[in-house]
Design an enzyme around this catalytic site. Structure first.
Site, PDB file in Angstrom:
ATOM      1  N   GLU A  94       0.821  -1.201   0.000  1.00 30.49           N
ATOM      2  CA  GLU A  94       0.000   0.000   0.000  1.00 30.49           C
ATOM      3  C   GLU A  94       0.853   1.248   0.000  1.00 30.49           C
ATOM      4  OE1 GLU A  94      -3.509  -1.517   2.982  1.00 30.49           O
ATOM      5  OE2 GLU A  94      -2.045  -0.051   3.617  1.00 30.49           O
ATOM      6  N   CYS A 108       3.178   8.434   1.654  1.00 27.25           N
ATOM      7  CA  CYS A 108       3.318   7.473   2.740  1.00 27.25           C
ATOM      8  C   CYS A 108       3.702   6.139   2.086  1.00 27.25           C
ATOM      9  CB  CYS A 108       2.003   7.373   3.493  1.00 27.25           C
ATOM     10  SG  CYS A 108       2.066   6.205   4.851  1.00 27.25           S
ATOM     11  N   CYS A 115       3.600  -7.182   8.073  1.00 25.30           N
ATOM     12  CA  CYS A 115       4.532  -6.733   9.118  1.00 25.30           C
ATOM     13  C   CYS A 115       4.688  -7.869  10.114  1.00 25.30           C
ATOM     14  CB  CYS A 115       3.978  -5.492   9.816  1.00 25.30           C
ATOM     15  SG  CYS A 115       5.105  -4.764  11.028  1.00 25.30           S
ATOM     16  N   CYS A 119       1.323  -5.070  16.593  1.00 24.92           N
ATOM     17  CA  CYS A 119       0.655  -4.014  17.350  1.00 24.92           C
ATOM     18  C   CYS A 119      -0.856  -4.266  17.278  1.00 24.92           C
ATOM     19  CB  CYS A 119       1.004  -2.640  16.795  1.00 24.92           C
ATOM     20  SG  CYS A 119       2.785  -2.295  16.842  1.00 24.92           S
ATOM     21  N   CYS A 122      -3.331  -2.094  14.970  1.00 23.65           N
ATOM     22  CA  CYS A 122      -2.918  -1.820  13.591  1.00 23.65           C
ATOM     23  C   CYS A 122      -3.398  -2.921  12.652  1.00 23.65           C
ATOM     24  CB  CYS A 122      -1.391  -1.714  13.553  1.00 23.65           C
ATOM     25  SG  CYS A 122      -0.736  -1.489  11.883  1.00 23.65           S
ATOM     26  N   GLY A 160       4.643  -2.194   7.410  1.00 26.48           N
ATOM     27  CA  GLY A 160       5.951  -2.738   7.735  1.00 26.48           C
ATOM     28  C   GLY A 160       6.768  -1.891   8.681  1.00 26.48           C
ATOM     29  N   GLU A 161       7.880  -2.478   9.142  1.00 30.14           N
ATOM     30  CA  GLU A 161       8.794  -1.805  10.052  1.00 30.14           C
ATOM     31  C   GLU A 161      10.066  -1.466   9.258  1.00 30.14           C
ATOM     32  OE1 GLU A 161       9.010  -0.344  12.925  1.00 30.14           O
ATOM     33  OE2 GLU A 161      11.162  -0.138  12.651  1.00 30.14           O
ATOM     34  N   SER A 189       9.681   6.070  10.251  1.00 33.62           N
ATOM     35  CA  SER A 189       8.943   5.846  11.493  1.00 33.62           C
ATOM     36  C   SER A 189       9.203   4.426  11.989  1.00 33.62           C
ATOM     37  CB  SER A 189       7.449   6.037  11.222  1.00 33.62           C
ATOM     38  OG  SER A 189       6.693   5.732  12.365  1.00 33.62           O
ATOM     39  N   SER A 212       7.016   5.611  17.090  1.00 36.12           N
ATOM     40  CA  SER A 212       5.646   5.283  17.495  1.00 36.12           C
ATOM     41  C   SER A 212       5.683   4.913  18.966  1.00 36.12           C
ATOM     42  CB  SER A 212       5.117   4.109  16.662  1.00 36.12           C
ATOM     43  OG  SER A 212       4.991   4.508  15.312  1.00 36.12           O
ATOM     44  N   LEU A 213       5.110   5.751  19.811  1.00 42.05           N
ATOM     45  CA  LEU A 213       5.263   5.556  21.262  1.00 42.05           C
ATOM     46  C   LEU A 213       3.974   4.983  21.882  1.00 42.05           C
ATOM     47  CD1 LEU A 213       7.274   7.959  23.517  1.00 42.05           C
ATOM     48  CD2 LEU A 213       5.363   6.630  24.369  1.00 42.05           C
ATOM     49  N   HIS A 214       2.885   5.724  21.740  1.00 38.60           N
ATOM     50  CA  HIS A 214       1.526   5.262  22.047  1.00 38.60           C
ATOM     51  C   HIS A 214       1.200   5.027  23.525  1.00 38.60           C
ATOM     52  CE1 HIS A 214       1.423   5.122  17.784  1.00 38.60           C
ATOM     53  NE2 HIS A 214       1.828   3.875  17.617  1.00 38.60           N
ATOM     54  N   ASN A 288      -7.686   5.812  13.095  1.00 41.56           N
ATOM     55  CA  ASN A 288      -8.514   5.396  11.969  1.00 41.56           C
ATOM     56  C   ASN A 288      -9.103   4.043  12.342  1.00 41.56           C
ATOM     57  OD1 ASN A 288      -9.027   6.570   9.327  1.00 41.56           O
ATOM     58  ND2 ASN A 288      -6.810   6.868   9.190  1.00 41.56           N
ATOM     59  N   CYS A 330      -2.813   2.544   7.909  1.00 40.04           N
ATOM     60  CA  CYS A 330      -1.853   1.456   7.741  1.00 40.04           C
ATOM     61  C   CYS A 330      -2.498   0.081   7.586  1.00 40.04           C
ATOM     62  CB  CYS A 330      -0.948   1.463   8.971  1.00 40.04           C
ATOM     63  SG  CYS A 330       0.435   0.344   8.868  1.00 40.04           S
TER      64      CYS A 330
HETATM   65  N1  SAH Z   1       6.211   0.202  11.817  1.00 39.85           N
HETATM   66  C1  SAH Z   1       6.408   1.630  11.786  1.00 39.85           C
HETATM   67  C2  SAH Z   1       5.834   2.333  10.574  1.00 39.85           C
HETATM   68  C3  SAH Z   1       4.447   1.939  10.091  1.00 39.85           C
HETATM   69  S1  SAH Z   1       3.015   2.451  11.001  1.00 39.85           S
HETATM   70  C4  SAH Z   1       5.837   2.261  13.021  1.00 39.85           C
HETATM   71  O1  SAH Z   1       5.083   1.597  13.729  1.00 39.85           O
HETATM   72  O2  SAH Z   1       6.170   3.405  13.305  1.00 39.85           O
HETATM   73  C5  SAH Z   1       2.965   4.195  10.890  1.00 39.85           C
HETATM   74  C6  SAH Z   1       2.121   4.829  12.019  1.00 39.85           C
HETATM   75  O3  SAH Z   1       0.713   4.570  11.826  1.00 39.85           O
HETATM   76  C7  SAH Z   1       2.474   4.254  13.385  1.00 39.85           C
HETATM   77  O4  SAH Z   1       2.637   5.305  14.312  1.00 39.85           O
HETATM   78  C8  SAH Z   1       1.239   3.436  13.714  1.00 39.85           C
HETATM   79  O5  SAH Z   1       1.096   3.299  15.076  1.00 39.85           O
HETATM   80  C9  SAH Z   1       0.138   4.237  13.071  1.00 39.85           C
HETATM   81  N2  SAH Z   1      -1.113   3.502  12.877  1.00 39.85           N
HETATM   82  C10 SAH Z   1      -1.274   2.190  12.640  1.00 39.85           C
HETATM   83  N3  SAH Z   1      -2.580   1.888  12.527  1.00 39.85           N
HETATM   84  C11 SAH Z   1      -3.264   3.046  12.686  1.00 39.85           C
HETATM   85  C12 SAH Z   1      -4.646   3.390  12.661  1.00 39.85           C
HETATM   86  N4  SAH Z   1      -5.584   2.466  12.444  1.00 39.85           N
HETATM   87  N5  SAH Z   1      -4.974   4.690  12.859  1.00 39.85           N
HETATM   88  C13 SAH Z   1      -4.037   5.629  13.051  1.00 39.85           C
HETATM   89  N6  SAH Z   1      -2.718   5.366  13.075  1.00 39.85           N
HETATM   90  C14 SAH Z   1      -2.329   4.085  12.900  1.00 39.85           C
END
Ligand code: SAH
Length: 338
Positions: A94, A108, A115, A119, A122, A160-161, A189, A212-214, A288, A330
Site C-alpha cells: 500500500e 506514505c 509486518c 501491534c 494496527c 511494515g517496520e 517511522s 511510534s510511542l503510544h 482510523n 496502515c
Molecule cells: N512500523 C512503523 C511504521 C508503520 S506504522 C511504526 O510503527 O512506526 C505508521 C504509524 O501509523 C504508526 O505510528 C502506527 O502506530 C500508526 N497507525 C497504525 N494503525 C493506525 C490506525 N488504524 N490509525 C491511526 N494510526 C495508525
C-alpha cells in the site's frame, strides 16, 4: 527475530536496466537519461523521446517499467490517493499520496508487505507477514505517485517496520531527491527497533526519525506493542537521544489516541515526564478505526491531552486525518484484499 534481507531480485531494477543497456552496447549516459525521465514522472519508455525508438522498444520488451502493478486506486474527497499495488510475486503493497492546503504533497510508503510485529490496534499487524520489499519496490511506490503529481515529502508510515529493512529503505531514500524529496523532508517511522535507530544515527544523511510511542506506561505499551518486551521504552528513548545528539534534528513522537486506553490526563503527564522537549516533538494521531476493538479518542479528549503536554513545555500537534473514507490507515486496504 532477525530477518534475512529478503531482496528477491538481488539487485535494484536500475541495475538490471544498467546491465541491459550495456548488453545492448548503449553508452553509459543512457541510464542517467532514463532515470531523469522516470524521476520527472514519465510513465513509459515510449515517452522518452530523446532515446532512439529501437532502444525504447527493446527496453519495453526486456525490463518491466515498474516492479509493481496497480491493483486498485481510490481518491478521497480531500484529494488523498491510496493505491493497492502488487509485487511481481503477488504480494500486496500500500502507498498513499496526501495533498495539503499549504501545497505540501506527501507520500506514505511501505517498507514490507505485511509486518512481522503485532501491534494490536494496527490493521497491518493482524496480516500475515510477507517479506521485505526491495529498494526498487519501495522506490516504485514513489514513482507511481510522481506520475500523478509533484511530490516533496515522504514518510515511511505505510506497511511494515522500516528499520527491519533498513538497507533497502536507505537505497530507495537515496533516489528520492531526484523526485523532489530531500533527505530533510523524508521521515522514517519505527516502533523502536533499537539496532536500526543506532544504524540510522551513524548514517550522515539528515533523515528525520519518528518513534511510534503510544503509551509511556510499560505494561500498557507492551500490551499495545508486544515489541516493547524486547526493546523496552526507556532503552528506546536513550537510542533516540543519541540519534538527536548526532543529527541535531528533533525526533517526532507518534501517539495514536485510543479512547479510554491511553488518553487520560495522568497518562499525558507520564508521557511528558518521559520526553525531553529539546529532543522530542509530539504528534497526536486520530485513530482510523479498523476491525480492532479500539475506538478513537474524542476531539475534546485529544485537545485536553495536547494542552497537558504543552503545559510541560512540549511542542505538540494534532495530525490531520486524511482519506478516512478510503481506508487510508496502515494496512487497511491490503488486509481486506488479502
Ligand atoms: N512500523 C512503523 C511504521 C508503520 S506504522 C511504526 O510503527 O512506526 C505508521 C504509524 O501509523 C504508526 O505510528 C502506527 O502506530 C500508526 N497507525 C497504525 N494503525 C493506525 C490506525 N488504524 N490509525 C491511526 N494510526 C495508525
Amino acid at each position: 527475530m532477525e530477518l534475512a534481507s529478503g531482496c528477491h531480485h538481488r539487485c535494484m531494477d536500475l541495475e538490471r536496466l544498467g546491465s541491459t543497456l550495456s548488453e545492448l552496447d548503449e553508452p553509459a549516459y543512457r541510464l542517467e537519461q532514463i532515470w531523469r525521465w522516470t524521476a520527472q514522472g514519465a510513465s513509459s519508455y515510449e515517452q522518452m523521446t530523446d532515446l532512439p525508438r529501437a532502444l525504447r522498444e527493446a527496453l519495453a520488451r526486456i525490463v518491466p517499467f515498474s516492479t509493481l502493478t496497480v491493483e486498485r486506486e481510490t481518491t478521497a474527497r480531500d484529494g488523498t490517493v491510496k493505491a493497492l499495488l502488487r509485487t511481481a510475486d503477488g504480494r500486496p503493497v500500500e502507498a498513499v499520496l496526501m495533498r495539503y492546503r499549504d501545497r505540501r504533497r506527501s507520500l506514505c510508503l511501505s517498507s514490507q508487505s505485511g509486518c512481522p510485529l503485532t501491534c494490536t490496534f494496527c490493521a497491518t499487524g493482524s496480516m500475515r507477514f510477507g517479506r521485505n520489499l526491495t529498494a526498487s519496490e519501495i522506490l516504485d511506490q514513489a514513482l507511481h505517485f510522481r506520475r500523478i503529481s509533484a511530490v516533496d515529502h515522504a514518510v515511511f508510515m505505510g506497511m511494515g517496520e522500516p528499520l527491519m529493512n533498513l538497507d533497502n529503505v536507505l537505497a530507495a531514500c537515496a533516489r528520492l531527491p531526484g523526485l523532489g524529496i530531500t533527505y530533510r523532508r523524508t521521515a522514517i517511522s519505527t516502533i523502536g527497533w533499537i539496532p536500526g535507530i543506532e544504524r540510522l544515527a551513524a548514517d550522515r544523511r539528515p533523515i528525520r526519525l519518528a518513534l511510534s510511542l503510544h503509551a509511556a506506561e510499560q505494561s500498557l505499551r507492551s500490551e499495545l506493542m508486544p515489541v516493547n518486551r524486547r526493546y523496552p521504552l526507556p532503552a528506546v528513548l536513550d537510542a533516540c537521544r543519541r540519534h538527536y545528539e548526532r543529527k541535531r534534528r528533533k525526533v517526532f513522537v507518534e501517539y495514536v489516541m485510543l479512547a479510554g486506553i491511553n488518553d487520560s490526563s495522568a497518562q499525558a503527564r507520564q508521557l511528558a515526564d518521559a520526553l525531553d522537549p529539546h529532543i522530542f516533538k509530539v504528534n497526536l494521531i486520530p485513530y482510523n478505526p479498523t476491525d480492532s476493538p479500539y475506538r478513537g479518542s474524542s476531539p475534546k479528549a485529544t485537545a485536553a491531552f495536547r494542552d497537558e503536554l504543552e503545559r510541560h513545555g512540549l511542542d505538540v500537534s494534532i495530525r490531520l486525518t486524511r482519506g478516512r473514507e478510503i481506508d487510508a490507515a496502515c494496512g487497511q486496504l491490503a488486509a481486506r484484499a488479502a
